[in-house]
Design a protein around this motif. Structure first.
Motif, PDB file in Angstrom:
ATOM      1  N   GLY A   1      -4.074  -8.239   7.643  1.00 29.96           N
ATOM      2  CA  GLY A   1      -5.398  -9.028   7.775  1.00 29.96           C
ATOM      3  C   GLY A   1      -6.208  -8.669   6.711  1.00 29.96           C
ATOM      4  O   GLY A   1      -7.214  -9.341   6.421  1.00 29.96           O
ATOM      5  N   SER A   2      -5.757  -7.673   5.777  1.00 33.68           N
ATOM      6  CA  SER A   2      -6.907  -7.275   4.658  1.00 33.68           C
ATOM      7  C   SER A   2      -6.752  -8.032   3.595  1.00 33.68           C
ATOM      8  O   SER A   2      -7.478  -8.052   2.808  1.00 33.68           O
ATOM      9  CB  SER A   2      -6.513  -5.883   4.110  1.00 33.68           C
ATOM     10  OG  SER A   2      -5.289  -5.830   3.691  1.00 33.68           O
ATOM     11  N   GLY A   3      -5.446  -8.906   3.348  1.00 29.55           N
ATOM     12  CA  GLY A   3      -5.231  -9.771   2.120  1.00 29.55           C
ATOM     13  C   GLY A   3      -4.806  -9.077   0.966  1.00 29.55           C
ATOM     14  O   GLY A   3      -4.798  -9.598  -0.180  1.00 29.55           O
ATOM     15  N   ASP A   4      -4.559  -7.723   1.122  1.00 27.63           N
ATOM     16  CA  ASP A   4      -3.870  -6.926   0.013  1.00 27.63           C
ATOM     17  C   ASP A   4      -2.625  -7.110  -0.240  1.00 27.63           C
ATOM     18  O   ASP A   4      -1.757  -6.576   0.816  1.00 27.63           O
ATOM     19  CB  ASP A   4      -4.455  -5.311   0.502  1.00 27.63           C
ATOM     20  CG  ASP A   4      -3.733  -4.290  -0.717  1.00 27.63           C
ATOM     21  OD1 ASP A   4      -3.927  -4.934  -1.787  1.00 27.63           O
ATOM     22  OD2 ASP A   4      -3.705  -3.240  -0.390  1.00 27.63           O
ATOM     23  N   ARG A   5      -2.248  -7.767  -1.254  1.00 36.19           N
ATOM     24  CA  ARG A   5      -0.691  -8.093  -1.627  1.00 36.19           C
ATOM     25  C   ARG A   5      -0.560  -7.399  -2.975  1.00 36.19           C
ATOM     26  O   ARG A   5      -1.040  -7.739  -3.942  1.00 36.19           O
ATOM     27  CB  ARG A   5      -0.435  -9.606  -1.701  1.00 36.19           C
ATOM     28  CG  ARG A   5      -0.841 -10.103  -0.272  1.00 36.19           C
ATOM     29  CD  ARG A   5       0.242  -9.859   0.853  1.00 36.19           C
ATOM     30  NE  ARG A   5       0.196 -10.528   2.139  1.00 36.19           N
ATOM     31  CZ  ARG A   5      -0.352  -9.961   3.138  1.00 36.19           C
ATOM     32  NH1 ARG A   5      -0.685  -8.930   3.036  1.00 36.19           N
ATOM     33  NH2 ARG A   5      -0.347 -10.614   4.205  1.00 36.19           N
ATOM     34  N   ARG A   6       0.418  -6.570  -3.093  1.00 37.95           N
ATOM     35  CA  ARG A   6       0.769  -5.996  -4.227  1.00 37.95           C
ATOM     36  C   ARG A   6       2.020  -6.207  -4.763  1.00 37.95           C
ATOM     37  O   ARG A   6       2.895  -6.440  -4.153  1.00 37.95           O
ATOM     38  CB  ARG A   6       0.551  -4.513  -4.349  1.00 37.95           C
ATOM     39  CG  ARG A   6      -0.922  -4.014  -4.249  1.00 37.95           C
ATOM     40  CD  ARG A   6      -1.003  -2.554  -4.347  1.00 37.95           C
ATOM     41  NE  ARG A   6      -2.507  -2.029  -4.016  1.00 37.95           N
ATOM     42  CZ  ARG A   6      -2.823  -1.167  -3.893  1.00 37.95           C
ATOM     43  NH1 ARG A   6      -1.896  -0.056  -4.153  1.00 37.95           N
ATOM     44  NH2 ARG A   6      -4.118  -0.707  -3.547  1.00 37.95           N
TER      45      ARG A   6
ATOM     46  N   THR B   1       1.518  -0.785  12.399  1.00 32.57           N
ATOM     47  CA  THR B   1       0.277  -0.771  12.298  1.00 32.57           C
ATOM     48  C   THR B   1      -0.225  -0.995  10.850  1.00 32.57           C
ATOM     49  O   THR B   1      -1.140  -1.741  10.713  1.00 32.57           O
ATOM     50  CB  THR B   1      -0.382   0.467  12.671  1.00 32.57           C
ATOM     51  OG1 THR B   1       0.108   0.969  13.983  1.00 32.57           O
ATOM     52  CG2 THR B   1      -1.971   0.746  12.761  1.00 32.57           C
ATOM     53  N   MET B   2       0.420  -0.162   9.764  1.00 30.98           N
ATOM     54  CA  MET B   2       0.187  -0.704   8.461  1.00 30.98           C
ATOM     55  C   MET B   2       0.244  -1.944   8.043  1.00 30.98           C
ATOM     56  O   MET B   2      -0.490  -2.845   7.445  1.00 30.98           O
ATOM     57  CB  MET B   2       1.101   0.338   7.680  1.00 30.98           C
ATOM     58  CG  MET B   2       0.168   1.739   7.714  1.00 30.98           C
ATOM     59  SD  MET B   2       1.240   2.791   6.360  1.00 30.98           S
ATOM     60  CE  MET B   2       1.828   4.100   7.435  1.00 30.98           C
ATOM     61  N   ARG B   3       1.722  -2.698   8.562  1.00 30.08           N
ATOM     62  CA  ARG B   3       2.217  -3.831   8.259  1.00 30.08           C
ATOM     63  C   ARG B   3       0.900  -4.921   8.808  1.00 30.08           C
ATOM     64  O   ARG B   3       0.344  -5.825   8.020  1.00 30.08           O
ATOM     65  CB  ARG B   3       3.240  -4.244   8.879  1.00 30.08           C
ATOM     66  CG  ARG B   3       3.741  -5.816   8.218  1.00 30.08           C
ATOM     67  CD  ARG B   3       4.909  -6.088   9.364  1.00 30.08           C
ATOM     68  NE  ARG B   3       4.326  -6.429  10.509  1.00 30.08           N
ATOM     69  CZ  ARG B   3       5.058  -6.250  11.673  1.00 30.08           C
ATOM     70  NH1 ARG B   3       6.427  -6.175  11.668  1.00 30.08           N
ATOM     71  NH2 ARG B   3       4.512  -6.499  12.975  1.00 30.08           N
ATOM     72  N   ASP B   4       0.599  -4.650  10.109  1.00 31.27           N
ATOM     73  CA  ASP B   4      -0.524  -5.563  10.759  1.00 31.27           C
ATOM     74  C   ASP B   4      -1.751  -5.572   9.981  1.00 31.27           C
ATOM     75  O   ASP B   4      -2.443  -6.544   9.903  1.00 31.27           O
ATOM     76  CB  ASP B   4      -0.487  -5.313  12.271  1.00 31.27           C
ATOM     77  CG  ASP B   4       1.033  -5.738  12.793  1.00 31.27           C
ATOM     78  OD1 ASP B   4       1.699  -6.414  12.340  1.00 31.27           O
ATOM     79  OD2 ASP B   4       1.090  -5.341  14.071  1.00 31.27           O
TER      80      ASP B   4
ATOM     81  N   ALA C   1       8.301   2.698   4.377  1.00 27.43           N
ATOM     82  CA  ALA C   1       9.290   1.736   4.197  1.00 27.43           C
ATOM     83  C   ALA C   1      10.503   2.573   3.689  1.00 27.43           C
ATOM     84  O   ALA C   1      11.634   2.514   4.134  1.00 27.43           O
ATOM     85  CB  ALA C   1       8.994   0.748   3.348  1.00 27.43           C
ATOM     86  N   GLU C   2      10.038   3.341   2.818  1.00 25.40           N
ATOM     87  CA  GLU C   2      11.033   4.339   2.315  1.00 25.40           C
ATOM     88  C   GLU C   2      11.724   5.334   3.236  1.00 25.40           C
ATOM     89  O   GLU C   2      12.945   5.635   3.237  1.00 25.40           O
ATOM     90  CB  GLU C   2      10.484   5.137   0.989  1.00 25.40           C
ATOM     91  CG  GLU C   2      10.137   4.352  -0.227  1.00 25.40           C
ATOM     92  CD  GLU C   2       9.423   5.002  -1.337  1.00 25.40           C
ATOM     93  OE1 GLU C   2       9.108   6.423  -1.045  1.00 25.40           O
ATOM     94  OE2 GLU C   2       9.106   4.588  -2.288  1.00 25.40           O
TER      95      GLU C   2
ATOM     96  N   SER D   1       0.888  -1.356  -0.180  1.00 26.75           N
ATOM     97  CA  SER D   1      -0.254   0.018  -0.016  1.00 26.75           C
ATOM     98  C   SER D   1       0.901   1.185  -0.114  1.00 26.75           C
ATOM     99  O   SER D   1       2.036   1.267   0.349  1.00 26.75           O
ATOM    100  CB  SER D   1      -0.916   0.058   1.254  1.00 26.75           C
ATOM    101  OG  SER D   1      -0.220   0.139   2.494  1.00 26.75           O
ATOM    102  N   GLN D   2       0.238   2.447  -0.374  1.00 22.71           N
ATOM    103  CA  GLN D   2       0.959   3.494  -0.570  1.00 22.71           C
ATOM    104  C   GLN D   2       1.837   4.025   0.713  1.00 22.71           C
ATOM    105  O   GLN D   2       2.755   4.424   0.943  1.00 22.71           O
ATOM    106  CB  GLN D   2       0.055   4.846  -1.074  1.00 22.71           C
ATOM    107  CG  GLN D   2      -0.249   4.590  -2.644  1.00 22.71           C
ATOM    108  CD  GLN D   2       0.973   4.771  -3.552  1.00 22.71           C
ATOM    109  OE1 GLN D   2       2.007   5.069  -2.877  1.00 22.71           O
ATOM    110  NE2 GLN D   2       0.864   4.945  -4.622  1.00 22.71           N
ATOM    111  N   PRO D   3       0.799   4.201   1.929  1.00 24.52           N
ATOM    112  CA  PRO D   3       1.471   4.462   3.092  1.00 24.52           C
ATOM    113  C   PRO D   3       2.280   3.407   3.670  1.00 24.52           C
ATOM    114  O   PRO D   3       3.338   4.028   4.167  1.00 24.52           O
ATOM    115  CB  PRO D   3       0.178   4.527   4.176  1.00 24.52           C
ATOM    116  CG  PRO D   3      -1.165   4.508   3.325  1.00 24.52           C
ATOM    117  CD  PRO D   3      -0.580   3.791   1.940  1.00 24.52           C
ATOM    118  N   LEU D   4       2.131   2.505   3.401  1.00 25.32           N
ATOM    119  CA  LEU D   4       3.210   1.243   3.858  1.00 25.32           C
ATOM    120  C   LEU D   4       4.605   1.345   3.200  1.00 25.32           C
ATOM    121  O   LEU D   4       5.659   1.501   3.606  1.00 25.32           O
ATOM    122  CB  LEU D   4       2.847  -0.051   3.738  1.00 25.32           C
ATOM    123  CG  LEU D   4       3.603  -1.224   4.095  1.00 25.32           C
ATOM    124  CD1 LEU D   4       3.974  -1.211   5.633  1.00 25.32           C
ATOM    125  CD2 LEU D   4       2.860  -2.522   4.061  1.00 25.32           C
TER     126      LEU D   4
END
Length: 151
Positions: A146-151, A139-142, A9-10, A2-5
């Motif tokens: 749970g959301s199943g969103d994998r890009r 928080t974003m990672r966790d 990370a950056e 995700s963008q925030p994640l």
């Protein structure tokens, strides 16, 4: 990702790169550190390099010639110890300024420290120091896990 994640990370990578540059500068500075101590009676002077190796041992005047062997030995070892303490103080200020507060410089220099504990302390202190970035990342990672969103 995700963008925030990805942004977090950056940011973490930038922080890591900055810390790496800081450590490299500290290492270069530490390589130039030396310490010198003179005995209280000025009969012995000791110089150490950044590794704590004796680079010079000087006897001034003739007082050392009249000292008993045990007394001369004590004067030399006490002077070396004073130079090493000065060296450790300098290194702790320059070389380890970015290290965790719980890191005992004297223990590290003497080899009497628990590497695993140091690493745990660094992680805990890093989390505390960079709380918002690390907390946001976690928080974003966790949340993403749970959301199943994998890009």
């Amino acid at each position: 990702m995700s963008q925030p994640l990805e942004a977090s990370a950056e940011a973490l990578v930038r922080q890591l790169e900055q810390q790496q540059r800081s450590i490299e500068q500290s290492m270069l500075s530490a390589g130039r550190v030396t310490a010198t101590a003179t005995s209280p009676d000025h009969s012995v002077t000791v110089a150490l390099n950044h590794l704590g190796h004796i680079t010079e041992l000087t006897f001034a005047g003739g007082k050392y010639r009249s000292m008993a062997p045990g007394e001369l030995s004590r004067v030399i070892t006490d002077t070396i110890a004073r130079a090493r303490n000065d060296l450790l103080d300098q290194l702790s200020g320059a070389y380890l300024r970015d290290a965790p507060a719980s890191l005992d410089v004297r223990a590290v220099m003497s080899g009497n420290f628990d590497v695993a504990k140091v690493m745990r302390d660094m992680v805990e202190e890093g989390v505390a120091t960079h709380d918002s970035t690390f907390a946001r990342f976690k928080t974003m990672r966790d949340g993403d896990a749970g959301s199943g969103d994998r890009r």
